[in-house]
Enzyme design. Sequence first.
Site, mmCIF file in Angstrom:
data_model
loop_
_atom_site.group_PDB
_atom_site.id
_atom_site.type_symbol
_atom_site.label_atom_id
_atom_site.label_comp_id
_atom_site.label_asym_id
_atom_site.label_seq_id
_atom_site.Cartn_x
_atom_site.Cartn_y
_atom_site.Cartn_z
ATOM 1 N N HIS A 1 0.873 -1.184 0.000
ATOM 2 C CA HIS A 1 0.000 0.000 0.000
ATOM 3 C C HIS A 1 0.911 1.235 0.000
ATOM 4 O O HIS A 1 2.004 1.191 0.555
ATOM 5 C CB HIS A 1 -0.831 -0.064 1.288
ATOM 6 C CG HIS A 1 -1.888 0.985 1.424
ATOM 7 N ND1 HIS A 1 -1.614 2.280 1.793
ATOM 8 C CD2 HIS A 1 -3.235 0.917 1.276
ATOM 9 C CE1 HIS A 1 -2.741 2.968 1.858
ATOM 10 N NE2 HIS A 1 -3.746 2.157 1.547
ATOM 11 N N ASP B 1 3.271 -4.164 7.944
ATOM 12 C CA ASP B 1 2.030 -3.426 7.761
ATOM 13 C C ASP B 1 0.892 -4.393 8.075
ATOM 14 O O ASP B 1 0.601 -5.302 7.294
ATOM 15 C CB ASP B 1 1.962 -2.911 6.315
ATOM 16 C CG ASP B 1 0.645 -2.189 6.029
ATOM 17 O OD1 ASP B 1 -0.241 -2.183 6.895
ATOM 18 O OD2 ASP B 1 0.515 -1.636 4.919
ATOM 19 N N GLN C 1 -4.288 -4.818 7.062
ATOM 20 C CA GLN C 1 -5.300 -5.778 6.580
ATOM 21 C C GLN C 1 -5.221 -7.117 7.306
ATOM 22 O O GLN C 1 -6.079 -7.970 7.085
ATOM 23 C CB GLN C 1 -5.148 -6.014 5.072
ATOM 24 C CG GLN C 1 -5.420 -4.796 4.210
ATOM 25 C CD GLN C 1 -6.864 -4.301 4.271
ATOM 26 O OE1 GLN C 1 -7.769 -5.002 4.727
ATOM 27 N NE2 GLN C 1 -7.087 -3.081 3.840
ATOM 28 N N LYS D 1 -10.337 -0.061 10.752
ATOM 29 C CA LYS D 1 -10.594 -1.305 10.007
ATOM 30 C C LYS D 1 -10.977 -2.452 10.957
ATOM 31 O O LYS D 1 -11.318 -3.548 10.513
ATOM 32 C CB LYS D 1 -9.364 -1.680 9.171
ATOM 33 C CG LYS D 1 -9.063 -0.681 8.049
ATOM 34 C CD LYS D 1 -7.919 -1.131 7.203
ATOM 35 C CE LYS D 1 -7.225 -0.019 6.453
ATOM 36 N NZ LYS D 1 -7.880 0.395 5.219
ATOM 37 N N CYS E 1 -4.803 2.511 -3.482
ATOM 38 C CA CYS E 1 -3.524 3.022 -2.950
ATOM 39 C C CYS E 1 -2.404 2.025 -3.195
ATOM 40 O O CYS E 1 -1.551 1.808 -2.316
ATOM 41 C CB CYS E 1 -3.640 3.353 -1.461
ATOM 42 S SG CYS E 1 -4.875 4.578 -1.099
HETATM 43 N N1 PLP Z 1 -1.763 -0.570 4.562
HETATM 44 C C1 PLP Z 1 -2.745 -1.273 3.983
HETATM 45 C C2 PLP Z 1 -2.437 -2.661 3.483
HETATM 46 C C3 PLP Z 1 -4.020 -0.745 3.862
HETATM 47 O O1 PLP Z 1 -4.979 -1.462 3.264
HETATM 48 C C4 PLP Z 1 -4.263 0.570 4.356
HETATM 49 C C5 PLP Z 1 -5.589 1.195 4.198
HETATM 50 O O2 PLP Z 1 -6.316 0.975 3.273
HETATM 51 C C6 PLP Z 1 -3.204 1.259 4.957
HETATM 52 C C7 PLP Z 1 -1.973 0.666 5.040
HETATM 53 C C8 PLP Z 1 -3.367 2.651 5.461
HETATM 54 O O3 PLP Z 1 -4.305 2.739 6.489
HETATM 55 P P1 PLP Z 1 -4.822 4.153 7.008
HETATM 56 O O4 PLP Z 1 -5.308 4.907 5.804
HETATM 57 O O5 PLP Z 1 -5.922 3.815 7.963
HETATM 58 O O6 PLP Z 1 -3.668 4.831 7.672
#
Ligand code: PLP
Length: 409
Positions: A122, A199, A202, A225, A363
């Site tokens: 992401h 990360d 998910q 989430k 993203c």
């Molecule tokens: N990493 C992953 C794999 C994600 O799916 C997301 C959000 O969609 C994020 C990071 C970033 O999360 P946030 O926008 O809540 O900071």
Amino acid sequence: MTTLTDIRSAYPALRQTINGHPLTYLDSAATALKPTPVIEAVTAYLRENGASVHRSVHTLAERATEAYEAARADVARFIGAAAPETVVFTRGATESLNLVAYGYARRHLAPGDEILLTPAEHHSNLVPWQQVALATGARLVYVELEPDGQLSLEAVRAALSERTRLVAVTQASNVLGTINPVAEIARLAHAVGAVVVVDGAQSVPHLPVDVTALDCDFLAFSGHKLGAPTGIGILYGKPERLEETEPLLFGGEMIQLVERERSTWADPPAKFEGGTPNVAGAIGLGAAVRFLEGIGMATVAAHDRELAEEAYRRLAAIDGVRVYGPPAPRTGLVAFNIEGVHPHDVAQVFDAEGIAIRAGHHCAQPLMRWLGVAATARASFGPYNGPDDLDALVRGILATKRYFSRGSR
Ligand code: PLP
């Protein structure tokens, strides 16, 4: 045993119609619906308290501090952290990853060092490392994915070297649905002396995650989430890593001693929580993890996996539908495209049917390029989804195909 009906009854947002249809919510990978215990915990704090934490000695402030620190302990237990002090409240996964990038990596990396990534990251676990590379002269190295999107340990092993200082990898892909072998990656990375940043945006909402078993140095995720409000998230760090990390925000609450010209920092986690924190969000996150513990994360994981794998099978069998990532094992989502229809148009037709899905690059532009598409549609699941939602997903696809075959005549 908690039934699907019991679980669904805990989510008031499901009791509504959208465009004349009962809501089918298939966008939990973007953000999860909020269960009643979260709404009540946040409301009770706002209604009966509302005080800040760690400041005043009056009863309301002490109650707020207790609730805030209890939420930290809940999160620590939920992710298998050895101590609550290893759990830092942030705004979300993005801020957590930036805290590691700015506070740790920019201080510890130098020209010639390498940061290992995958093309499936992401942007929140990619752009901060680009910035670190620009600032330090370190180099980004990408481990290529297998043709089906999986990450092979062999490829990770081959890409690691004594130059690798940091490995940043997602535990679960928000597009491919793949689950990466993070514990094994950490073992390989540590053998060359690299620090591992996971990360968990998910994975933490969908799988039992135990940072002690993973042995990762840092883990980042977002509360929203998991069913908590937006604006609250977590950075877990090993105690020694948090010691080596500089704060991102300087100011109130994060100091030990302030003199005219210089200051010293409080111990972690306070060192990273400058300013008045999101007390309501933290309390909501505590309630969200307790709610998920009540269902049981093994149950949540099995449920999400079953739905996602069944969704993959059903979608892949529809003519003109392409599904991305491996059929199994997968976490609770399926990204797909319908031949000849832009994913935004797919999402629009779904919305007209009362079905919420996501469309776009998610993203993950480098991953879209790797897949050879500009965007995809994505259906993603939470504990409140069931077989009826899979039927709705298929119904949405058939409705889209009907709509566009009519339009193109
Ligand atoms: N990493 C992953 C794999 C994600 O799916 C997301 C959000 O969609 C994020 C990071 C970033 O999360 P946030 O926008 O809540 O900071």
